[in-house]
Design a protein around this motif. Structure first.
Motif, PDB file in Angstrom:
ATOM      1  N   ARG A 137       0.793  -1.250  -0.130  1.00 37.16           N
ATOM      2  CA  ARG A 137       0.172  -0.088   0.052  1.00 37.16           C
ATOM      3  C   ARG A 137       0.783   1.301   0.039  1.00 37.16           C
ATOM      4  O   ARG A 137       0.569   2.175  -0.681  1.00 37.16           O
ATOM      5  N   ARG A 138       1.996   1.244   0.701  1.00 37.25           N
ATOM      6  CA  ARG A 138       2.777   2.303   0.928  1.00 37.25           C
ATOM      7  C   ARG A 138       3.353   2.603  -0.286  1.00 37.25           C
ATOM      8  O   ARG A 138       3.713   3.837  -0.857  1.00 37.25           O
ATOM      9  N   PHE A 139       3.818   1.531  -1.173  1.00 31.40           N
ATOM     10  CA  PHE A 139       4.278   1.707  -2.392  1.00 31.40           C
ATOM     11  C   PHE A 139       3.363   2.095  -3.743  1.00 31.40           C
ATOM     12  O   PHE A 139       3.766   3.261  -4.310  1.00 31.40           O
ATOM     13  N   ILE A 140       2.342   1.694  -3.726  1.00 30.70           N
ATOM     14  CA  ILE A 140       1.162   1.975  -4.446  1.00 30.70           C
ATOM     15  C   ILE A 140       0.563   3.498  -4.383  1.00 30.70           C
ATOM     16  O   ILE A 140       0.304   4.024  -5.169  1.00 30.70           O
ATOM     17  N   LEU A 141       0.642   4.031  -3.318  1.00 36.84           N
ATOM     18  CA  LEU A 141       0.029   5.239  -2.928  1.00 36.84           C
ATOM     19  C   LEU A 141       1.287   6.227  -2.749  1.00 36.84           C
ATOM     20  O   LEU A 141       1.318   7.026  -1.944  1.00 36.84           O
ATOM     21  N   SER A 142       2.159   6.058  -3.966  1.00 34.66           N
ATOM     22  CA  SER A 142       3.696   6.974  -3.949  1.00 34.66           C
ATOM     23  C   SER A 142       3.839   7.205  -5.207  1.00 34.66           C
ATOM     24  O   SER A 142       3.319   6.416  -6.271  1.00 34.66           O
ATOM     25  N   ASN A 200       4.529   4.085  -7.716  1.00 36.31           N
ATOM     26  CA  ASN A 200       3.734   3.560  -8.657  1.00 36.31           C
ATOM     27  C   ASN A 200       3.388   4.435  -9.874  1.00 36.31           C
ATOM     28  O   ASN A 200       2.969   5.607  -9.746  1.00 36.31           O
ATOM     29  N   PRO A 201       3.464   3.996 -11.198  1.00 34.81           N
ATOM     30  CA  PRO A 201       3.577   5.077 -12.376  1.00 34.81           C
ATOM     31  C   PRO A 201       2.334   5.443 -12.739  1.00 34.81           C
ATOM     32  O   PRO A 201       2.142   6.426 -13.478  1.00 34.81           O
ATOM     33  N   ILE A 246      -4.700   6.960  -7.520  1.00 33.48           N
ATOM     34  CA  ILE A 246      -4.248   6.251  -8.436  1.00 33.48           C
ATOM     35  C   ILE A 246      -5.319   6.179  -9.644  1.00 33.48           C
ATOM     36  O   ILE A 246      -6.529   6.239  -9.496  1.00 33.48           O
ATOM     37  N   GLY A 247      -4.348   6.069 -10.736  1.00 35.33           N
ATOM     38  CA  GLY A 247      -5.191   6.289 -12.135  1.00 35.33           C
ATOM     39  C   GLY A 247      -4.911   4.987 -12.861  1.00 35.33           C
ATOM     40  O   GLY A 247      -4.892   3.986 -12.032  1.00 35.33           O
ATOM     41  N   SER A 248      -4.988   4.974 -14.119  1.00 35.58           N
ATOM     42  CA  SER A 248      -4.970   3.791 -14.920  1.00 35.58           C
ATOM     43  C   SER A 248      -4.345   4.044 -16.169  1.00 35.58           C
ATOM     44  O   SER A 248      -4.655   5.090 -16.777  1.00 35.58           O
TER      45      SER A 248
END
Length: 216
Positions: free
Chosen positions: A114-119, A122-123, A134-136
């Protein structure tokens, strides 16, 4: 379990979509429960347990990678040592794992992921004047999905955090009174899909969660 496409319908980069496999584990656990509580087909139960255990084992062996000094789940893997480190706004996603029932929101691997993807690592995590989330690859760059924002709230134990998410989505509807598919981080008047029922439903579910917490 191999996947050709993500929940967004975008093609997978690598064929083993980790959150989809985790969701499969949850569904197999549901089937295991049903058989143990009435269906009684022991041969089917044996097959279900075998598949479930195999998927869990392979997730632990092939879906974990190290970033800095901590381990996280990859979004996709190929089983040959290659990892796609990201998360997508659509569910099942890595962010949604406690919501799906795969793990608790206090699980160490989930907390790290979670820490990684909310930073910015995460591209598809975008920050702007009005929104961060988060987008897509399914939508333009710098567009955040309200589904992912709601999921941040639904996977948090903080009622204060949940209320902030509700207010953020409501304040960035572009004066349409609809929950969109995605919204530009610097301009709420720019969005994709003026009305998106999937986003409506996750928003409503978060609202009900907040209401329940207040009642308690």
């Amino acid at each position: 379990m191999w996947s050709g496409f993500r929940p967004s319908d975008d093609a997978c980069k690598y064929g083993y979509l980790v959150p989809a496999n985790m969701y499969a584990v949850v569904i197999l656990q549901y089937l295991e429960y049903l058989i143990n509580h009435g269906l009684g087909d022991q041969s089917l139960l044996s097959t279900i347990v075998e598949i479930k255990d195999q998927v869990i084992q392979v997730i632990q062996e092939s879906a974990l990678t190290t970033v800095g000094d901590y381990q996280i789940f990859a979004y996709e893997v190929d089983g040959l040592g290659n990892y796609n480190l990201m998360d997508d706004a659509n569910v099942p996603s890595l962010l949604s794992l406690p919501y799906l029932g795969y793990c608790s929101n206090e699980d160490e691997l989930y907390v790290n992921t979670r820490r990684f993807i909310l930073s910015d690592q995460n591209p598809y995590y975008y920050k702007g004047k009005f929104l961060s989330g988060i987008g897509s690859p399914h939508t333009p760059e710098s567009y955040v999905w309200p589904i992912a924002l709601s999921m941040e709230g639904l996977t948090s134990d903080s009622v204060a955090k949940q209320k902030v998410v509700l207010e953020t989505i409501a304040d960035n509807d572009g004066d349409t009174l609809h929950v969109h598919e995605s919204i530009h981080v610097d301009d709420p008047k720019k969005f994709t899909r003026e009305s998106f029922s999937w986003a409506d439903m996750t928003y409503c579910q978060l609202f009900l969660n907040v209401f329940e917490n207040q009642v308690k």
